[in-house]
Design an enzyme around this catalytic site. Structure first.
Site, short mmCIF file in Angstrom:
data_model
loop_
_atom_site.label_atom_id
_atom_site.label_comp_id
_atom_site.label_asym_id
_atom_site.label_seq_id
_atom_site.Cartn_x
_atom_site.Cartn_y
_atom_site.Cartn_z
CG HIS A 23 -1.94 -1.01 1.27
ND1 HIS A 23 -3.23 -0.83 0.80
CD2 HIS A 23 -1.89 -2.28 1.70
CE1 HIS A 23 -3.92 -1.95 0.97
NE2 HIS A 23 -3.13 -2.85 1.52
CE LYS B 225 -6.94 13.60 0.46
NZ LYS B 225 -7.06 12.39 -0.31
NE ARG B 226 -4.32 9.95 10.49
CZ ARG B 226 -3.89 9.01 11.30
NH1 ARG B 226 -4.56 7.88 11.44
NH2 ARG B 226 -2.80 9.17 12.01
CE LYS C 260 -2.97 10.57 3.32
NZ LYS C 260 -3.57 9.70 2.30
CB THR D 56 -10.31 4.48 -1.04
OG1 THR D 56 -9.81 4.86 0.24
CG2 THR D 56 -9.57 3.25 -1.53
CE LYS E 80 -14.31 5.35 0.86
NZ LYS E 80 -13.55 5.44 2.13
C1 26Q Z 1 3.26 1.13 10.61
C2 26Q Z 1 4.20 0.93 11.61
C3 26Q Z 1 3.95 1.35 12.91
C4 26Q Z 1 2.73 1.95 13.20
C5 26Q Z 1 1.80 2.14 12.21
C6 26Q Z 1 2.07 1.74 10.92
C7 26Q Z 1 1.08 1.97 9.84
C8 26Q Z 1 -0.28 1.98 10.09
C9 26Q Z 1 -1.18 2.24 9.09
C10 26Q Z 1 1.50 2.21 8.54
C11 26Q Z 1 0.59 2.48 7.53
C12 26Q Z 1 -0.77 2.50 7.80
C13 26Q Z 1 -1.79 2.82 6.78
C14 26Q Z 1 -1.52 3.02 5.51
C15 26Q Z 1 -2.57 3.40 4.56
O1 26Q Z 1 -3.69 3.68 4.94
N1 26Q Z 1 -2.26 3.41 3.25
C16 26Q Z 1 -3.24 3.78 2.26
O2 26Q Z 1 -3.86 2.60 1.77
C17 26Q Z 1 -4.95 2.91 0.93
C18 26Q Z 1 -5.63 1.60 0.56
O3 26Q Z 1 -4.84 0.89 -0.34
C19 26Q Z 1 -4.50 3.68 -0.30
O4 26Q Z 1 -5.64 4.06 -1.02
C20 26Q Z 1 -3.72 4.93 0.12
O5 26Q Z 1 -3.17 5.55 -1.02
C21 26Q Z 1 -2.62 4.54 1.09
O6 26Q Z 1 -1.96 5.70 1.59
#
Ligand code: 26Q
Length: 756
Positions: free
Chosen positions: A314, A494-495, A500, A601, A605
């Site tokens: 991702h 979004k986050r 972003k 995503t 939407k």
């Molecule tokens: C990793 C290590 C330690 C703590 C947290 C994390 C962590 C947690 C969540 C790393 C990444 C995430 C989330 C990533 C994420 O949401 N990525 C998004 O995924 C979507 C679905 O595929 C894409 O549409 C987005 O582009 C992408 O940013």
């Protein structure tokens, strides 16, 4: 039994009264119990293999309304309640949102579960039951403050299964207790499950802030969801969480395999494991360990596992690719260390290139590398993203295994993100093109026949206006913001991440503010909405939130500016907010630095709800642009190739751009007397210095073209019929972004659940 009869029974059993004598909370509880029971009683789809979707996050959102919809009883429940003078919407509002995810990745997992069940595929989710989901965000003195999210009520959607598994950690064994949330398939009689593991004795004491004793694993392992940052402190706990989830999950799989009458050496014929990013990657060595304990040789076990596991990537952000020091794994899960070492040894023997090693020279384990060597499929989440993985980020792996790489462009469930959140548009679509699009989203294309139909175009505008009015009313009630719903609703939700580029959006706000102060009014009033949480330790992201909140205060206070330009940042943005904001959006901001957003995503939407995208050629925006054509999207900015090249050559210098006539006043406004009078000088100047000197995600590179393009969109908005046509073309092409299509492709290319 009819649902109504059971409903009456439930309120009688629980509250000793009939529904018309119940309070709203009691009605919520009875409906939750009813929906949970009706779903749980459904059989699972039966076909060849069974899928287990492993994910550290499932961002489900409120469950009642979607569950009633899937069960096909929401309308009749609504009418029954209405006859008692009650409003189902009000009751649904009472549900606390389960926020067991950060953002896109967690929400994608939730959309996938919905589609897997709707397509009658046998596939369960496997994850963790965090007692506190993503933190609750409040604004205090124009800054983000974090509070624990207490979503778990005494009675909730979780069903105790009575199943437990023992997870062998280095220091002790812990029992994993399995809870299930049923996932009913829309339009059929089946249900899958979301399996959430929990400790036997989770900590119950209330928290102060979001700190807690990260050392007391036996009571805190499932306490909280990690915000997506690289927070150094507590990283060990994250490894504990991951191993707990995958060990218990792998044991569940082997137990179910046996219950179905198969032997461990037949695993790959009957099971597929989809690994959602690297967070569950330890399932590979753990499953090998468990199979060997059942008598398989290393060769046999590794062969089964590598034909069972598939990995989804991702991100290409280097800092987000998980790498764990081996000594962490030694502490947490010593049982898999020899297995990881052996996988690494075999990999090196076959492929000596150190760039593809699993364990590097510093004894650090690269989780993605293990997935790619020892899984059978690697997929990216949008066409551009997969190409970047193949051509640059994972090129050495692609050269080794070209056949493993494939693209699965993300999708969203239109049942939640159109039917449930936008009943007005849903009714209009049903009326104009029939309701076949609900089962077959490609039928939305039938709308194209009405692109010159002024009656339909005007109705689209009416529906949009009603959603904007509703959002404005809600913001008044929730935050005391009195908005103008005749203005253009421009939304970025979004986050919060620098890539972003919410900061670039803020620069646009500043440019309009300065123009209005000089008497150059915009063509029409604009309201700029933001929804965003920043990881608590992500300093720059918090500074950007501070900037946005200061701009909100500034425009609110200024009677000359306020009629033309407003900023509205919603507090505690979550799935429930998204469901209100997305239907009300005119312009959807998707402005990431090209190459950085794997897919997005939210962009899908917004499109499905008739917003027009203003975006860079990044992630799935590229595919949106291809589908709707240049007349129906506003694109701008440097290409991903240019950006990747700038990084490779270390050739980006924001200083030169900063001194441009059109840019310097915008950036310097961060430290202007007006803004410093409102905000925190230390934070604002830190952000100002970063923008001038570092600007790692190149906001200054694209900002001028961004401002021009955004102004052009706001100009075009004035021709209401022409704009409605753009809305229509976007809705008509949103069928491609249904997660039903995405899941059908996973099934066809990767899973083969329906017989091999
Ligand atoms: C990793 C290590 C330690 C703590 C947290 C994390 C962590 C947690 C969540 C790393 C990444 C995430 C989330 C990533 C994420 O949401 N990525 C998004 O995924 C979507 C679905 O595929 C894409 O549409 C987005 O582009 C992408 O940013």
């Amino acid at each position: 039994m009819e649902w109504k009869e059971r409903f009456y029974q439930l309120t009688r059993e629980r509250f000793d009264r009939s529904p018309d004598q119940c309070g709203d909370r009691q009605l919520y509880l009875a409906l939750m119990l009813l929906a949970r029971e009706l779903s749980a009683n459904r059989p699972a789809p039966e076909t060849g293999r069974k899928l287990y979707y492993f994910s550290a996050e499932f961002l489900m959102g409120k469950l009642l309304s979607n569950t009633l919809l899937a069960l096909g009883i929401r309308d009749s429940v609504r009418e029954t309640l209405l006859a008692m003078g009650r409003d189902l919407n009000v009751i649904e509002e009472l549900e606390p949102e389960p926020s067991l995810g950060n953002g896109g990745l967690g929400r994608l997992a939730a959309c996938f579960l919905d589609s897997i069940a709707a397509l009658e595929l046998p596939g369960d989710g496997v994850g963790l039951n965090y007692h506190f989901g993503l933190f609750h965000q409040n604004f205090v003195k124009f800054k983000q403050a974090e509070y624990p999210d207490t979503w778990l009520e005494e009675e909730n959607w979780l069903i105790s299964t009575g199943r437990t598994f023992t997870v062998p950690f280095g220091a002790m064994d812990l029992k994993a207790v399995l809870y299930d949330i049923p996932v009913p398939g829309a339009g059929n009689g089946y249900a899958n499950r979301l399996h959430l593991f929990d400790l036997e004795e989770p900590a119950r004491e209330p928290w102060v802030g979001i700190r807690f004793d990260k050392g007391d694993i036996a009571h805190n392992l499932t306490s909280f969801l990690y915000p997506d940052d690289g927070d150094e402190a507590g990283r060990l706990l994250r490894v504990y969480q991951q191993y707990f989830m995958v060990s218990a999950g792998a044991q569940l799989i082997l137990q179910e395999l046996e219950e179905r009458g198969y032997r461990p050496e037949e695993l790959a014929d009957h099971v597929v494991i989809q690994i959602n990013d690297t967070h569950p990657s330890m399932v590979i060595p753990e499953m090998i360990r468990l199979l060997m304990a059942k008598g398989l040789t290393f060769d046999q076990a590794a062969d089964q596992v590598s034909r069972t596991c598939a990995y989804t990537n991702h991100t290409i952000l280097a800092e987000a690719l998980e790498k764990w020091p081996m000594h962490f794994i030694e502490t947490v899960a010593p049982g898999i260390v020899p297995i990881i070492r052996e996988l690494d040894r075999r990999t090196r023997e076959a492929h000596p290139d150190p760039r593809t090693a699993i364990v590097d020279g510093n004894d650090v384990v690269h989780m993605a590398h293990m997935d790619i060597h020892w899984g059978f499929s690697v997929n990216g989440v949008a066409a551009l993203h997969t190409e970047i993985l193949k051509k640059s980020e994972l090129k050495p792996f692609y050269d080794l295994y070209p056949g493993k790489f494939n693209n699965k462009t993300n999708g969203v469930t239109l049942r939640r993100w159109l039917e449930a959140c936008n009943p007005g548009l849903t009714a209009l679509l049903d009326e104009v093109i029939g309701d076949g699009w609900r089962r077959d989203p490609d039928q939305l294309e039938k709308l194209m026949a009405f692109r010159e139909d002024t009656g339909v175009l005007d109705r689209l505008l009416e529906v949009k206006q009603a959603s904007k009015d509703a959002l404005a009313r809600h913001l008044w009630v929730e935050q005391g913001l009195e908005l103008d719903s005749a203005s253009v609703f421009d939304i970025q939700s979004k986050r919060l991440h620098e890539y972003k580029r919410q900061q670039m959006n803020a620069l646009y706000v500043i440019s309009k503010y300065l123009a209005i102060r000089e008497g150059r009014l915009p063509e029409r009033p604009i309201t700029v909405f933001f929804g965003a949480k920043a990881a608590p330790s992500y300093v720059m992201a918090k500074h950007i939130i501070h900037l946005i909140l200061c701009l909100q205060e500034l425009t609110e206070r200024d009677p000359r500016v306020r009629p033309w330009l407003r900023v509205a940042m919603v507090e505690n943005y979550n799935v429930t907010w998204a469901e209100r904001m997305i239907p009300a959006c005119d312009i959807s901001e998707q402005i990431s630095l090209a190459s950085k957003e794997a897919s997005g995503t939210g962009n899908m939407k917004f499109m499905a709800n008739g917003a027009v995208t203003l975006g860079t050629m990044d992630g799935a925006n590229v595919e949106i642009a291809q589908l709707v054509g240049q007349d129906n999207i506003y694109t701008f900015g440097r290409s991903s190739d240019t950006v990747i090249d700038l990084y490779h050559r270390w050739a980006y210098r924001p200083r030169d751009l900063y001194h441009r006539e059109a840019i310097e006043p915008l950036v310097d406004f961060l430290v202007s007397p007006e803004l410093l009078a409102i905000g925190d000088p230390a934070d604002l100047s830190a952000l100002w210095r970063d923008m001038k000197n570092k600007d790692w995600f190149m906001a200054l590179l694209d900002v001028e073209e961004y401002i021009q393009t955004r102004d052009r969109a706001i100009h075009d908005y004035g021709d209401r019929r022409a704009w409605a046509k753009k809305m229509l073309v976007n809705i008509a092409h949103a069928g491609y972004f249904s997660s039903d299509r995405t899941i059908a492709q996973y099934e066809k290319d990767i899973w083969h659940l329906r017989g091999v």
